[in-house]
Design a protein around this motif. Structure first.
Motif, PDB file in Angstrom:
ATOM      1  N   ASP A 523       0.816  -1.218   0.000  1.00 17.80           N
ATOM      2  CA  ASP A 523       0.000   0.000   0.000  1.00 17.80           C
ATOM      3  C   ASP A 523       0.853   1.272   0.000  1.00 17.80           C
ATOM      4  O   ASP A 523       0.353   2.345   0.339  1.00 17.80           O
ATOM      5  N   ASP A 525       1.840   3.118  -2.293  1.00 19.29           N
ATOM      6  CA  ASP A 525       1.439   4.178  -3.220  1.00 19.29           C
ATOM      7  C   ASP A 525       0.288   5.014  -2.694  1.00 19.29           C
ATOM      8  O   ASP A 525      -0.135   5.972  -3.332  1.00 19.29           O
ATOM      9  N   SER A 526      -0.236   4.655  -1.509  1.00 26.08           N
ATOM     10  CA  SER A 526      -1.282   5.464  -0.889  1.00 26.08           C
ATOM     11  C   SER A 526      -0.671   6.313   0.214  1.00 26.08           C
ATOM     12  O   SER A 526       0.366   5.972   0.786  1.00 26.08           O
ATOM     13  N   ALA A 530       2.110   4.917   3.034  1.00 22.14           N
ATOM     14  CA  ALA A 530       3.428   5.548   3.114  1.00 22.14           C
ATOM     15  C   ALA A 530       3.653   6.173   4.486  1.00 22.14           C
ATOM     16  O   ALA A 530       4.752   6.079   5.051  1.00 22.14           O
ATOM     17  N   THR A 554       8.358  -4.608  -6.225  1.00 24.34           N
ATOM     18  CA  THR A 554       8.586  -3.684  -7.335  1.00 24.34           C
ATOM     19  C   THR A 554       9.779  -2.769  -7.054  1.00 24.34           C
ATOM     20  O   THR A 554      10.174  -2.557  -5.898  1.00 24.34           O
ATOM     21  N   GLU A 556       9.721   0.388  -7.465  1.00 26.19           N
ATOM     22  CA  GLU A 556       9.198   1.589  -6.805  1.00 26.19           C
ATOM     23  C   GLU A 556       9.189   1.403  -5.288  1.00 26.19           C
ATOM     24  O   GLU A 556       9.585   2.296  -4.536  1.00 26.19           O
ATOM     25  N   GLN A 557       8.719   0.244  -4.845  1.00 20.00           N
ATOM     26  CA  GLN A 557       8.706  -0.038  -3.408  1.00 20.00           C
ATOM     27  C   GLN A 557      10.120  -0.055  -2.854  1.00 20.00           C
ATOM     28  O   GLN A 557      10.396   0.542  -1.802  1.00 20.00           O
ATOM     29  N   TYR A 560      11.693   3.443  -2.631  1.00 20.36           N
ATOM     30  CA  TYR A 560      11.119   4.214  -1.523  1.00 20.36           C
ATOM     31  C   TYR A 560      11.801   3.834  -0.207  1.00 20.36           C
ATOM     32  O   TYR A 560      12.179   4.694   0.601  1.00 20.36           O
TER      33      TYR A 560
END
Length: 601
Positions: A523, A525-526, A530, A554, A556-557, A560
């Motif tokens: 989650d 991306d929410s 985050a 991913t 992206e994860q 981050y």
């Protein structure tokens, strides 16, 4: 925080000491760091100033005349505004008993005299950052607590809430000698409908179903239609509705006079839910299959009642769907199947059908594999690979989880002994401990025996315990965790952030690692997901705990988490669980270049 920080954002520290020189030195150190200081010279004055000024941190001397600093600390902790405030206590005593007394009184940090004044400001800033991270996590806790008990899509109580409701209703029915009924409602062919109209409309369909159930069975209406008993007397009835997940709903009726009234409720549900649902260009008709179990004749406890209502629901589907069925003894096919799985699991444990797989844990600093998580798999000769979510609950329900857990530890020790012959780099293996295992009083001695028998160094082993397991009885569990910690192994809190328990005990647990639950990683991306991950990372840093994120899939994860300096990384992005014989090759893999690229992206 610099001295140029606006006053409304300046941290306020209450300094309590009977020595005016100590108060002066403390004030100078803290004001130089941009903080506001308020003072008190004795215990009663400290309490008054605390209530009036509402400071962000308390600097508290233990040896004060009259009311001691320990008593002041206890009183502050008893106040609503003092439950989570950071308290630094200062004393000339440095023996273990004095330190323990300080922490038992509620201290956050303990300093012995003479105080290193050059480091005091930094230490206070450090405590304030930890407190801010804690408070951020607390705010998320309120939202998580709602999510823990309510389904976010339909706003109905969820499975956890249902379990508590049912348990409460059955206890009340037992006290009163009254009857209750449990209905399991499953929507017919929902997957097919969902796939055909799209998942967005499918969600709106579920919301409409929930509204119809709530409207049809709202409490005042439920009392009216259940009140027409043969004697014409009112019946003290109540109705509880929940969504267990997917297209499964439940209705619990309490204080029902007889099965005829329950049947009337089932008919109303059938009629209401079977009406067409307008969804833009679609008007699907969704019929329910309803299974009904009655208390006490079909079960005297929640487990048996749930099992039998579920069995009756499957019978309704087997008999054509769009109908309701009451449970009877002939509907025990599923119970027989469960019993068969229990027997097969017992057989599997003695016939080498269970296997371990290992998933790597990667250091974000070096990119090296520094740990492995051991995962159990069941290779059934007929069923094939049985998912853990099918056989682990069976093991827990039957108590086999104790034997299974010890087998996992012994197998890990055996594999480590083999790996050690290959001159591999040092690494740690994490093993999940179920709440049932953890509740064993002799768990530490059992683990110690396995270590002694196998020769496995305790430092090679990390035990993962869920947050909910250790929070159920925190004071007792702290002692149990200390016993395990004394063996020399590491302790991790698995699925951290999902326990929805008070976090005030966290600093008292002798743990090494927090493991961020994969649901939060998914989650990311929410905004909420985050924020929770950021708060856990900040809290871990402040409390000097290692943190590992699982379920990374991913780039992206991963990017981050790297930018926020998460220590350890785990997930399918790096590797799926692998066979023990593949571990040596995996340990040689260097993920450093990938991590550097994403960290700088």
């Amino acid at each position: 925080m610099s001295s140029s920080t606006p006053s409304r954002l300046r941290a306020k520290v209450l300094v309590s000491d009977d020595d005016i020189n100590v108060r002066l030195l403390t004030r100078q150190c803290l004001e130089a760091e941009g903080m506001t200081v308020v003072e008190a010279s004795n215990g009663p004055e400290t309490i008054d100033v605390f209530v009036r000024e509402r400071p962000d941190l308390v600097f508290l001397d233990v040896e004060m005349p009259g009311m001691s600093g320990l008593e002041v600390c206890k009183r502050i902790r008893q106040m609503p505004q003092g439950e989570s405030i950071p308290i630094m206590i200062v004393t000339g005593s440095d023996d273990r008993q004095s330190i323990d007394q300080g922490f038992e009184a509620g201290a956050t940090q303990y300093k012995t005299k003479p105080v290193n004044w050059s480091l005091l400001g930094r230490d206070v800033q450090y405590m304030l950052r930890a407190s801010n991270a804690f408070n951020a996590l607390k705010r998320q806790e309120d939202r998580l607590r709602y999510l823990a008990y309510y389904d976010p899509l339909t706003s109905l109580p969820n499975r956890r809430s249902f379990n508590e409701q049912l348990n409460r209703i059955l206890k009340r029915s037992q006290r009163r000698g009254s009857n209750a009924a449990l209905m399991f409602i499953d929507l017919d062919h929902f997957k097919r409908i969902n796939d055909s109209i799209g998942h967005g409309r499918g969600d709106r369909l579920l919301v409409e179903i929930a509204k119809r159930l709530s409207s049809e069975l709202r409490e005042d209406d439920a009392i009216n239609y259940l009140a027409d008993d043969p004697n014409g007397e009112p019946v003290d009835a109540s109705t509880e509705i929940a969504r267990l997940g997917g297209d499964e709903f439940t209705v619990v009726l309490s204080d029902v006079p007889n099965s005829i009234h329950v049947e009337n409720v089932a008919k109303r549900i059938l009629r209401s839910l079977s009406e067409p649902i307008a969804l833009q260009s679609h008007n699907p008709v969704v019929t329910p299959s309803i299974g009904i179990a009655l208390y006490p004749q079909d079960g005297t406890n929640p487990d048996s009642l749930v099992r039998n209502a579920d069995t009756a629901m499957y019978a309704a589907k087997a008999e054509g769907r769009a109908c309701y069925r009451f449970y009877n003894e002939d509907m025990n096919a599923k119970a027989v199947e469960q019993l068969k799985m229990e027997e097969e699991l017992r057989h599997a444990m003695g016939n080498q059908e269970l296997e371990l797989r290992y998933q790597p844990q990667i250091s974000s600093n070096s990119g090296a594999v520094v740990g492995l998580e051991a995962l159990v798999r069941w290779k059934h000769p007929v069923r094939g690979m049985v998912p853990p979510n099918e056989f682990i609950p069976v093991a827990e329900r039957t108590g086999l989880i104790i034997e299974l857990g010890e087998w996992v530890l012994e197998e890990v020790a055996r594999h480590c002994a083999y790996w050690d012959t290959l001159s591999l780099p040092d690494f740690r293996v994490s093993v999940n401990i179920s709440s049932i295992q953890f509740n064993q009083r002799d768990l530490a001695s059992r683990v110690s025996h396995i270590l002694a028998e196998s020769g496995l160094r305790a430092s090679r082993l990390e035990l993962e315990l869920t947050e909910s397991a250790i929070m159920t009885d925190a004071p007792t569990n702290i002692a149990r965790l200390r016993e395990l910690k004394a063996l020399g192994l590491a302790l991790a809190v698995d699925d951290f952030g999902t326990g929805y328990s008070s976090l005030s005990y966290l600093k008292r647990f002798p743990i090494d690692t927090l493991k961020i639950d994969q649901s939060f990683i998914t989650d990311l991306d929410s905004a909420d997901g985050a924020a929770i991950v950021d708060a856990i990372l900040a809290l871990s840093s402040s409390l000097k705990l290692q943190v590992i994120a699982e379920g990374i899939e991913t780039e992206e994860q991963l990017g981050y988490l790297l930018k926020r300096e998460c220590h350890l990384l785990q997930g399918y992005y790096f590797s799926r669980p692998i066979y023990p014989e593949d571990v040596p090759t995996l340990l040689k893999q260097d993920f450093g270049p990938v991590l550097k690229r994403l960290a700088s992206a």
